[in-house]
Design a protein around this motif. Structure first.
Motif, PDB file in Angstrom:
ATOM      1  N   TYR A  15      27.744  13.427  25.378  1.00  0.00           N
ATOM      2  CA  TYR A  15      28.721  12.331  25.293  1.00  0.00           C
ATOM      3  C   TYR A  15      29.464  12.274  23.973  1.00  0.00           C
ATOM      4  O   TYR A  15      30.296  11.388  23.781  1.00  0.00           O
ATOM      5  N   GLY A  16      29.166  13.140  23.059  1.00  0.00           N
ATOM      6  CA  GLY A  16      29.746  13.034  21.726  1.00  0.00           C
ATOM      7  C   GLY A  16      28.797  12.250  20.834  1.00  0.00           C
ATOM      8  O   GLY A  16      27.772  11.735  21.275  1.00  0.00           O
ATOM      9  N   ARG A  17      29.141  12.165  19.575  1.00  0.00           N
ATOM     10  CA  ARG A  17      28.249  11.506  18.619  1.00  0.00           C
ATOM     11  C   ARG A  17      28.154  10.009  18.925  1.00  0.00           C
ATOM     12  O   ARG A  17      29.153   9.303  18.928  1.00  0.00           O
ATOM     13  N   PRO A  18      26.921   9.513  19.176  1.00  0.00           N
ATOM     14  CA  PRO A  18      26.775   8.084  19.461  1.00  0.00           C
ATOM     15  C   PRO A  18      26.939   7.245  18.191  1.00  0.00           C
ATOM     16  O   PRO A  18      26.775   7.738  17.072  1.00  0.00           O
ATOM     17  N   ALA A  19      27.249   5.991  18.394  1.00  0.00           N
ATOM     18  CA  ALA A  19      27.385   5.063  17.273  1.00  0.00           C
ATOM     19  C   ALA A  19      26.020   4.822  16.629  1.00  0.00           C
ATOM     20  O   ALA A  19      24.974   5.096  17.224  1.00  0.00           O
ATOM     21  N   PHE A  20      26.059   4.293  15.417  1.00  0.00           N
ATOM     22  CA  PHE A  20      24.824   4.032  14.683  1.00  0.00           C
ATOM     23  C   PHE A  20      23.909   3.093  15.454  1.00  0.00           C
ATOM     24  O   PHE A  20      22.701   3.306  15.522  1.00  0.00           O
ATOM     25  N   TRP A  21      24.460   2.040  16.050  1.00  0.00           N
ATOM     26  CA  TRP A  21      23.641   1.074  16.791  1.00  0.00           C
ATOM     27  C   TRP A  21      22.983   1.722  18.000  1.00  0.00           C
ATOM     28  O   TRP A  21      21.876   1.368  18.376  1.00  0.00           O
ATOM     29  N   ALA A  22      23.667   2.704  18.633  1.00  0.00           N
ATOM     30  CA  ALA A  22      23.085   3.393  19.785  1.00  0.00           C
ATOM     31  C   ALA A  22      21.911   4.271  19.343  1.00  0.00           C
ATOM     32  O   ALA A  22      20.879   4.325  20.018  1.00  0.00           O
ATOM     33  N   LYS A  23      22.067   4.952  18.212  1.00  0.00           N
ATOM     34  CA  LYS A  23      20.967   5.758  17.680  1.00  0.00           C
ATOM     35  C   LYS A  23      19.775   4.873  17.335  1.00  0.00           C
ATOM     36  O   LYS A  23      18.635   5.201  17.654  1.00  0.00           O
ATOM     37  N   LEU A  24      20.054   3.761  16.691  1.00  0.00           N
ATOM     38  CA  LEU A  24      18.994   2.836  16.309  1.00  0.00           C
ATOM     39  C   LEU A  24      18.279   2.289  17.544  1.00  0.00           C
ATOM     40  O   LEU A  24      17.048   2.198  17.565  1.00  0.00           O
ATOM     41  N   LEU A  25      19.031   1.960  18.579  1.00  0.00           N
ATOM     42  CA  LEU A  25      18.447   1.458  19.820  1.00  0.00           C
ATOM     43  C   LEU A  25      17.531   2.502  20.468  1.00  0.00           C
ATOM     44  O   LEU A  25      16.426   2.183  20.912  1.00  0.00           O
TER      45      LEU A  25
END
Length: 61
Positions: A15-25
């Motif tokens: 999907y491409g590089r996820p946002a910081f909040w998505a990585k944290l989740l």
């Protein structure tokens, strides 16, 4: 740790590089999933008096 790294690399490729909040989740959710199998093991830690009452005193070493 390895599973979170693989999952993050897969989402990055798919999907491409996820946002910081998505990585944290993802890391937080996998942390809770990792805890579940060990919950039964760690529930008895720190309950020495209760265990002694239920199972009798531990033999001296």
């Amino acid at each position: 740790m390895i599973v979170s790294w693989v999952l993050l690399a897969w989402t990055d490729d798919t999907y491409g590089r996820p946002a910081f909040w998505a990585k944290l989740l993802i890391v937080i959710l996998l942390g809770f999933v990792w805890i579940v199998p060990f919950k039964k093991i760690y529930t008895g830690i720190g309950k020495g008096e209760e265990c002694a009452r239920l199972f009798g005193p531990f033999p001296a070493a």
